[in-house]
Design an enzyme around this catalytic site. Structure first.
Site, PDB file in Angstrom:
ATOM      1  N   LYS A 191       0.837  -1.216   0.000  1.00  0.00           N
ATOM      2  CA  LYS A 191       0.000   0.000   0.000  1.00  0.00           C
ATOM      3  C   LYS A 191       0.866   1.258   0.000  1.00  0.00           C
ATOM      4  O   LYS A 191       0.420   2.326  -0.424  1.00  0.00           O
ATOM      5  CB  LYS A 191      -1.006  -0.012   1.151  1.00  0.00           C
ATOM      6  CG  LYS A 191      -0.427  -0.073   2.568  1.00  0.00           C
ATOM      7  CD  LYS A 191      -0.036   1.246   3.152  1.00  0.00           C
ATOM      8  CE  LYS A 191       0.691   1.075   4.461  1.00  0.00           C
ATOM      9  NZ  LYS A 191       1.291   2.314   4.984  1.00  0.00           N
ATOM     10  N   THR A 248      -3.426   5.569   4.228  1.00  0.00           N
ATOM     11  CA  THR A 248      -2.121   6.037   3.754  1.00  0.00           C
ATOM     12  C   THR A 248      -2.262   6.917   2.510  1.00  0.00           C
ATOM     13  O   THR A 248      -1.454   7.814   2.296  1.00  0.00           O
ATOM     14  CB  THR A 248      -1.180   4.851   3.483  1.00  0.00           C
ATOM     15  OG1 THR A 248      -1.375   3.872   4.484  1.00  0.00           O
ATOM     16  CG2 THR A 248       0.279   5.263   3.499  1.00  0.00           C
TER      17      THR A 248
END
Ligand SMILES: NC(=O)C1=CN([C@@H]2O[C@H](COP(=O)(O)OP(=O)(O)OC[C@H]3O[C@@H](n4cnc5c(N)ncnc54)[C@H](OP(=O)(O)O)[C@@H]3O)[C@@H](O)[C@H]2O)C=CC1
Ligand SMILES: O=C(CO)COP(=O)(O)O
Length: 345
Positions: A191, A248
């Site tokens: 990610k 994120t």
């Protein structure tokens, strides 16, 4: 009360130490810099990494052998590139078999190993099956402020996963268990690449549509590679998958998003990394993911594009054009066949 050594006194090691101290555990926070240990012990602050008061009960250590004395649990939370070195140091000291938990998010370029595989290689007292990984949408800045946070701890050893769950669980830090170590580690590592991309997109001035596309198609890439490598595809719909991807890619706290944002605005990578002053794992992980995609023949166009930007092969705008002009296709094409193949195995 459990004796825990937290190895790595950056933002995440400090925040997790606070969770453990709030839960009444004996926390030894180890740093490889003596002046930092002295500073934390005398001021109860670690402001280079976090603007928060550290509970008095947390003691910082510079001597690793003192920090490890009699501990039942070791929490490894240094950047991926330091994992081997720190594990070698620990291995030279301990003769007992503590529970090993790690909260590091990365893949080693070259070897293409996940963090639990690196720990397993470097520590003779440790068995791969017993290692626990902690991952999920959890920025240190919010955890340290006791803001509601959820994470997952995964281990093949169900008992160790429960030990980790009990250790960290409290009214603001909710912990789930899983046995999918591969999925939880890969979700957390990959990610960061997509977050770099989201930051680049924002830095270029693109809007929410572009970012939502990156998150969704990024998740497709993560699922494609992860499932190929043995992860449970459902893990990527969980906290360490889509949960961590959302936080994120959208949070100003994210080091990866912030670095990407500066790159998208035209800054040079080296300048960006110097300005960050904290680890930006995606920069190294993208090298590994790119190598993985080539080796395993997995289609990962976003990862490939970020790799080209990070290695100055292409400019961000050209990568966006390249992604938008790929061949037409059905959205769920490859994922549907991937699940079909998995079911018939
Ligand atoms: N920050 C966050 O919110 C989260 C981070 N993570 C993950 O946690 C890991 C650590 O990240 P984070 O705490 O943010 O990183 P930081 O950059 O904030 O801190 C890294 C820490 O590791 C230390 N360190 C680096 N190399 C070594 C070494 N060889 N030996 C001993 N200590 C070393 C650094 O020391 P020095 O000060 O000397 O550089 C610093 O204290 C990463 O994998 C990250 O992806 C996961 C979830 C949340
Ligand atoms: O993994 C994280 C949050 O869950 C931290 O991400 P960054 O390293 O991008 O800040």
């Amino acid at each position: 009360m459990t004796k825990v050594a937290v190895l790595g006194a950056g933002s995440w090691g400090t925040a997790l130490s606070i969770v453990l101290a709030d839960n009444g555990h004996d926390v030894r926070l180890w740093t490889h810099r003596k002046e930092q240990a002295d500073h934390i012990n005398s001021t109860h602050k670690n402001e280079q990494y976090l603007e928060i008061m550290i509970p008095d009960s947390i003691r910082a250590y510079y001597e690793l052998k003192d920090a490890l004395q009699g501990v039942e649990v070791i929490l490894l939370v240094v950047p991926t590139k330091a994992i081997r070195e720190v594990c070698q140091q620990v291995n030279a000291i301990i003769s007992h078999k503590p529970v090993i938990i790690h909260a590091t998010k990365g893949i080693e370029p070259g070897s293409l190993k996940r963090v639990s595989q690196l720990i397993d290689e470097e520590m003779t007292q440790v068995t791969y099956e017993d290692i626990v990984v902690l991952s999920g949408p959890s920025h240190a800045e919010e955890v340290a402020q006791r803001q509601p946070t959820t994470v997952t701890v995964a281990s093949i050893n169900e008992n160790n996963a429960k030990v980790a769950q009990d250790l960290f669980f409290n009214e603001v830090f909710r912990v789930y268990t899983s046995n999918d170590v591969i999925g939880i580690e890969l979700g957390g590592a990959l990610k960061n690449i997509i977050a770099l991309g989201a930051g680049i997109s924002d830095g270029l001035g693109y809007g929410d549509n572009a970012k939502a596309a990156l998150i969704t198609r990024g998740l497709a890439e993560i699922t494609r590679l992860g499932t190929h490598l043995g992860a449970n595809p459902l893990s990527f719909l969980g906290l360490p998958g889509v949960g961590d991807l959302i936080v994120t890619c959208t949070s100003v706290h994210s080091r990866n998003w912030r670095a990407g944002n500066l790159l998208g605005k035209g800054n040079d990578l080296q300048d960006v990394l110097e300005r960050m002053g904290m680890v930006v794992e995606g920069v190294r992980t993208v090298q590994a993911a790119y190598q993985f995609a080539k080796k395993e023949n997995i289609e990962m166009p976003i990862t490939e594009g970020i790799y080209e930007i990070i290695n100055s092969v292409k400019k961000p705008k050209d990568v966006v054009e390249q992604l938008m002009n790929r061949d037409k296709r059905e959205e769920m094409d490859d994922l549907a066949s991937l699940l079909r193949n998995r079911n018939t195995r």
